[in-house]
Design a protein around this motif. Structure first.
Motif, short mmCIF file in Angstrom:
data_model
loop_
_atom_site.label_atom_id
_atom_site.label_comp_id
_atom_site.label_asym_id
_atom_site.label_seq_id
_atom_site.Cartn_x
_atom_site.Cartn_y
_atom_site.Cartn_z
N GLY A 217 0.74 -1.16 0.01
CA GLY A 217 -0.04 0.22 0.04
C GLY A 217 0.83 1.28 -0.01
O GLY A 217 0.27 2.36 -0.54
N MET A 218 2.02 1.29 0.77
CA MET A 218 2.83 2.49 0.82
C MET A 218 4.28 2.26 0.03
O MET A 218 4.87 3.00 -0.05
CB MET A 218 3.06 2.81 2.09
CG MET A 218 1.89 3.28 3.08
SD MET A 218 0.78 2.05 3.42
CE MET A 218 -0.54 3.11 4.12
N ASN A 219 4.24 1.03 -0.84
CA ASN A 219 5.43 0.98 -1.46
C ASN A 219 6.81 0.81 -0.62
O ASN A 219 7.82 1.14 -1.02
CB ASN A 219 5.84 1.95 -2.40
CG ASN A 219 6.37 1.33 -3.89
OD1 ASN A 219 6.55 0.06 -3.91
ND2 ASN A 219 6.55 2.10 -4.69
N HIS A 220 6.63 0.61 0.71
CA HIS A 220 7.94 0.51 1.55
C HIS A 220 8.65 -1.17 1.20
O HIS A 220 7.94 -2.07 0.92
CB HIS A 220 7.68 0.44 3.03
CG HIS A 220 7.07 1.65 3.64
ND1 HIS A 220 7.02 2.05 4.94
CD2 HIS A 220 6.69 2.69 2.91
CE1 HIS A 220 6.44 3.33 5.19
NE2 HIS A 220 6.39 3.71 4.00
N PRO A 221 10.03 -1.04 1.15
CA PRO A 221 10.48 -2.41 0.73
C PRO A 221 10.37 -3.26 1.98
O PRO A 221 10.42 -4.67 1.72
CB PRO A 221 12.05 -2.29 0.47
CG PRO A 221 12.09 -0.73 1.13
CD PRO A 221 10.89 0.10 1.18
N MET A 222 10.00 -3.02 3.15
CA MET A 222 10.01 -3.80 4.33
C MET A 222 8.84 -3.30 5.16
O MET A 222 8.75 -2.01 5.32
CB MET A 222 11.00 -3.84 5.28
CG MET A 222 12.03 -4.84 5.06
SD MET A 222 13.18 -4.61 6.41
CE MET A 222 14.24 -5.57 5.85
N GLY A 223 7.67 -4.08 5.67
CA GLY A 223 6.70 -3.62 6.65
C GLY A 223 7.56 -3.18 7.91
O GLY A 223 8.57 -3.40 8.23
N PRO A 224 6.63 -2.50 8.89
CA PRO A 224 7.23 -1.97 10.19
C PRO A 224 7.68 -2.91 11.13
O PRO A 224 8.86 -2.87 11.74
CB PRO A 224 6.20 -0.89 10.78
CG PRO A 224 4.91 -1.43 9.89
CD PRO A 224 5.26 -2.00 8.62
N LEU A 225 6.78 -4.12 10.88
CA LEU A 225 7.37 -5.18 12.03
C LEU A 225 8.53 -6.14 11.53
O LEU A 225 9.36 -6.24 12.38
CB LEU A 225 6.20 -6.17 12.34
CG LEU A 225 5.06 -5.16 12.90
CD1 LEU A 225 3.78 -6.28 13.22
CD2 LEU A 225 5.28 -4.51 14.33
N GLU A 226 8.66 -6.23 10.19
CA GLU A 226 9.84 -6.97 9.78
C GLU A 226 11.24 -5.90 9.79
O GLU A 226 12.07 -6.31 10.29
CB GLU A 226 9.73 -6.99 8.25
CG GLU A 226 8.61 -7.85 7.68
CD GLU A 226 8.62 -7.62 6.11
OE1 GLU A 226 9.14 -8.33 5.38
OE2 GLU A 226 7.84 -6.77 5.46
#
Ligand SMILES: NC(=O)c1ccc[n+]([C@@H]2O[C@H](COP(=O)([O-])OP(=O)(O)OC[C@H]3O[C@@H](n4cnc5c(N)ncnc54)[C@H](O)[C@@H]3O)[C@@H](O)[C@H]2O)c1
Length: 282
Positions: A217-226
């Motif tokens: 959804g936000m095009n982050h390479p990793m999610g915040p918990l990862e």
């Protein structure tokens, strides 16, 4: 240059490696023999991966020859620059900086890789405060080009400019931040990780779906918990504690789930357990 790095953990290993890759002679210091042994293997593996990708001009063996792994700061006497990368605990950093500044020359640049502790507070443990500053690298250091440069009120312009030039010469791309809790990066990142943990804690979504939301959804390479697992949950907890204390705002308060995980030895990727399970490299 002769460069010292104190702390052979996730960050110290990477910092030592990038200086050695750029041709400098490096001494990495740690109080833990296990950390020093692991650092040697981990740096050699990282250099082999870079060699396979054609990203280094010398062989890993040639670069490793410029890295010494030692157990006492006494061996940093002749260094031109020293970076402190020990645990994110004020008293440990203060003691470490005191011992570094008591052995090096008066003009040796001393940088702290702290993620959140005040550079002005830390500068109180350094003889000649004008040669001290925050030099905040990003994980994994050999891959991430960003560095936050953070002067204290006493850092000299000359030291600031020299440090920027040195960092650019080893392939880094610095930004400058005033000394304010969390600088630029962690002031913004930690509340995101905190909200992700609370979203999980409140049973709203699974770690996989929270992370997927940010990847897709936000095009982050990793999610915040990862990303929290990758940084180290203990490191995230320590940073949130500092931000919560210094800003005094509940939006920085470490969640109970994070505290429980850290108390129980769930440090994320490095311990094999965090929001996900990992294979631990030895
Ligand atoms: N992990 C990250 O993503 C990240 C990113 C940027 C900055 N930082 C900062 O870098 C610093 C180090 O973090 P890390 O993730 O490498 O931690 P880490 O736990 O992986 O490593 C810390 C190392 O310091 C050593 N140490 C502790 N006390 C020491 C002493 N007195 N003398 C010598 N060595 C000592 C420990 O044995 C350990 O090997 C912290 O200030 C942290 O906030 C971490």
């Amino acid at each position: 240059m002769k460069v010292g790095v104190v702390g052979a953990g996730t960050m110290g290993r990477g910092i030592g490696q990038v200086f050695a890759q750029a041709g400098h002679n490096v001494r990495i210091i740690d109080v833990s023999p296990d950390a020093l042994n692991f650092a040697r293997k981990d740096i050699a593996n990282s250099l082999e991966r870079l060699e396979k990708k054609g990203k280094i001009k010398e062989t890993p063996e040639e670069i490793m020859k410029r890295i010494e792994l030692l157990n006492s700061v006494e061996s940093l006497e002749e260094m031109d620059m020293v970076i402190e990368a020990v645990f994110e605990r004020l008293n440990i950093k203060q003691e470490t900086l005191k011992s570094i500044s008591s052995v090096v020359r008066d003009d040796t640049i001393i940088g702290s890789n702290t993620s959140s502790i005040s550079i002005d507070v830390l500068s109180g443990s350094v003889k000649n405060r004008e040669r001290f500053l925050g030099i905040h690298f990003f994980n994994p250091v050999p891959v991430m080009s960003l560095v936050e440069i953070v002067p204290s009120q006493s850092t000299s312009r000359d030291v600031l400019e020299k440090s920027r030039d040195i960092l650019v010469s080893i392939g880094k791309d610095p930004v400058f931040s005033k000394n304010f809790p969390g600088f630029i990066s962690n002031r913004i990142l930690m509340p995101l990780i905190r909200e992700a943990i609370l979203t999980y804690e409140q049973g709203i979504a699974s770690p996989a779906d929270i992370d997927k939301t940010f990847r897709l959804g936000m095009n982050h390479p990793m999610g915040p918990l990862e990303l929290a697992d990758f940084i180290g949950l203990d490191v995230c907890y320590d940073i949130m504690e500092v931000l919560y204390r210094d800003f005094g705002e509940p939006s920085f308060k470490p969640p109970i789930t994070l505290k429980n995980m850290v108390d129980g030895g769930y440090f994320g990727r490095k311990s094999g357990k965090g929001f996900y399970d990992y294979e631990v490299k030895k």
